[in-house]
Design a protein around this motif. Structure first.
Motif, PDB file in Angstrom:
ATOM      1  N   ALA A  74       0.837  -1.207   0.000  1.00  0.00           N
ATOM      2  CA  ALA A  74       0.000   0.000   0.000  1.00  0.00           C
ATOM      3  C   ALA A  74       0.866   1.248   0.000  1.00  0.00           C
ATOM      4  O   ALA A  74       0.572   2.231  -0.701  1.00  0.00           O
ATOM      5  CB  ALA A  74      -0.932  -0.003   1.209  1.00  0.00           C
ATOM      6  N   THR A  75       1.956   1.231   0.757  1.00  0.00           N
ATOM      7  CA  THR A  75       2.853   2.380   0.775  1.00  0.00           C
ATOM      8  C   THR A  75       3.513   2.571  -0.583  1.00  0.00           C
ATOM      9  O   THR A  75       3.638   3.702  -1.077  1.00  0.00           O
ATOM     10  CB  THR A  75       3.914   2.212   1.870  1.00  0.00           C
ATOM     11  N   HIS A 124       2.693   8.683  -0.014  1.00  0.00           N
ATOM     12  CA  HIS A 124       4.024   8.465   0.572  1.00  0.00           C
ATOM     13  C   HIS A 124       3.961   8.017   2.029  1.00  0.00           C
ATOM     14  O   HIS A 124       4.905   8.241   2.791  1.00  0.00           O
ATOM     15  CB  HIS A 124       4.882   9.730   0.466  1.00  0.00           C
ATOM     16  N   HIS A 125       2.890   7.359   2.424  1.00  0.00           N
ATOM     17  CA  HIS A 125       2.677   7.107   3.859  1.00  0.00           C
ATOM     18  C   HIS A 125       2.128   5.705   4.137  1.00  0.00           C
ATOM     19  O   HIS A 125       2.695   4.965   4.921  1.00  0.00           O
ATOM     20  CB  HIS A 125       1.726   8.188   4.397  1.00  0.00           C
ATOM     21  N   GLY A 126       1.007   5.340   3.534  1.00  0.00           N
ATOM     22  CA  GLY A 126       0.405   4.049   3.826  1.00  0.00           C
ATOM     23  C   GLY A 126      -1.081   4.056   3.577  1.00  0.00           C
ATOM     24  O   GLY A 126      -1.563   4.701   2.644  1.00  0.00           O
ATOM     25  N   SER A 127      -1.830   3.363   4.429  1.00  0.00           N
ATOM     26  CA  SER A 127      -3.271   3.238   4.224  1.00  0.00           C
ATOM     27  C   SER A 127      -4.025   3.502   5.520  1.00  0.00           C
ATOM     28  O   SER A 127      -3.479   3.388   6.627  1.00  0.00           O
ATOM     29  CB  SER A 127      -3.617   1.829   3.729  1.00  0.00           C
ATOM     30  N   ALA A 160      -1.580  -4.456  -7.982  1.00  0.00           N
ATOM     31  CA  ALA A 160      -1.464  -3.239  -8.796  1.00  0.00           C
ATOM     32  C   ALA A 160      -0.014  -2.910  -9.097  1.00  0.00           C
ATOM     33  O   ALA A 160       0.334  -2.545 -10.234  1.00  0.00           O
ATOM     34  CB  ALA A 160      -2.139  -2.069  -8.082  1.00  0.00           C
ATOM     35  N   VAL A 161       0.853  -3.040  -8.102  1.00  0.00           N
ATOM     36  CA  VAL A 161       2.276  -2.762  -8.322  1.00  0.00           C
ATOM     37  C   VAL A 161       2.892  -3.803  -9.256  1.00  0.00           C
ATOM     38  O   VAL A 161       3.645  -3.475 -10.175  1.00  0.00           O
ATOM     39  CB  VAL A 161       3.026  -2.711  -6.973  1.00  0.00           C
ATOM     40  N   LEU A 162       2.550  -5.064  -9.048  1.00  0.00           N
ATOM     41  CA  LEU A 162       3.139  -6.136  -9.856  1.00  0.00           C
ATOM     42  C   LEU A 162       2.728  -6.068 -11.323  1.00  0.00           C
ATOM     43  O   LEU A 162       3.466  -6.509 -12.204  1.00  0.00           O
ATOM     44  CB  LEU A 162       2.746  -7.501  -9.276  1.00  0.00           C
ATOM     45  N   THR A 163       1.542  -5.527 -11.596  1.00  0.00           N
ATOM     46  CA  THR A 163       1.053  -5.478 -12.977  1.00  0.00           C
ATOM     47  C   THR A 163       1.219  -4.103 -13.630  1.00  0.00           C
ATOM     48  O   THR A 163       0.805  -3.906 -14.777  1.00  0.00           O
ATOM     49  CB  THR A 163      -0.440  -5.866 -13.038  1.00  0.00           C
ATOM     50  N   ALA A 164       1.837  -3.166 -12.920  1.00  0.00           N
ATOM     51  CA  ALA A 164       1.908  -1.786 -13.417  1.00  0.00           C
ATOM     52  C   ALA A 164       2.697  -1.658 -14.715  1.00  0.00           C
ATOM     53  O   ALA A 164       2.413  -0.772 -15.529  1.00  0.00           O
ATOM     54  CB  ALA A 164       2.511  -0.880 -12.347  1.00  0.00           C
TER      55      ALA A 164
END
Length: 219
Positions: free
Chosen positions: A95-96, A155-158, A182-186
């Motif tokens: 999330a961060t 820049h912080h989290g959730s 989301a990060v892995l498929t970006a």
């Protein structure tokens, strides 16, 4: 089980899952006209009852430990929706990471890659960067448009809310998984759920998802 015992148990679960590194993250639960909040600088996996602070709904300290500096963020979520009974704020890695990238859409930083994210969490806006502990974090929660029960903090989290601690934890875990995907498929071609599929899920499960959160034809 008392509210304090539940909070301690949830803290241990979050720590065991590896999504609350070090002494980061904080949890709160509402008990009538009071809030029970984890204390500052305490690892969630090591919580004891004397590590908890008791506040009134205005944030005034009533008893117990010194409360986390993120109380304004928690209060913002409670003020936003009276149905919220618990709030989880994490600096979880995925999330961060996603909070450091441009949001997927105007109303959701997280793309609708799976039905479970839409069902269990719903649209998750990206709130602007503020210094940790800033009172403005709570105001940003209140000012953000559209319904939501989770948000990414730039820049912080959730921050995630639920009717109770278990629901808040389950949503926080689902959000972390959605951010990981989301990060892995970006950097590769990807498909998101289409607007009709999203609308069906949101209606069936009562999750927040407005038309501004849809980007047809993209991704």
């Amino acid at each position: 089980m008392t509210a304090a015992q539940q909070l301690i148990s949830i803290g241990r679960e979050l720590s065991a899952l590896g999504i609350s590194p070090g002494s980061s993250g904080n949890i709160s639960v509402r008990e009538g006209e009071r809030l029970l909040v984890t204390g500052t600088g305490v690892q969630l996996g090591d919580l004891r009852e004397d590590d908890l602070a008791v506040l009134d709904l205005d944030g005034t300290h009533l008893a117990g430990a010194r409360a986390s500096k993120e109380v304004p963020l928690h209060r913002g979520m409670y003020r936003r929706d009276p149905e919220f009974g618990a709030v989880v704020h994490l600096h979880s890695p995925w999330a961060t990471a996603l909070s450091c990238t441009p949001p997927w859409s105007e109303r959701s930083a997280v793309p609708p890659l799976t039905p479970y994210f839409v069902m269990r969490v719903g649209q998750t806006p990206l709130l602007p960067y503020r210094m940790p502990g800033s009172p403005q974090l709570g105001e940003d929660v209140l000012a953000a448009p559209g319904p939501f029960r989770a948000a990414l903090l730039a820049h912080h989290g959730s921050v995630v809310a639920g009717r109770d601690l278990r629901e808040a934890l389950d949503r926080a875990v689902e959000l972390e998984e959605a951010c990981r995907l989301a990060v892995l498929t970006a950097s590769v071609p990807r498909r998101v759920l289409d607007p009709a599929q999203i609308a069906e899920l949101a209606e069936r499960w009562g999750s927040p998802w407005t038309s501004e959160s849809v980007r047809p034809g993209q991704d």
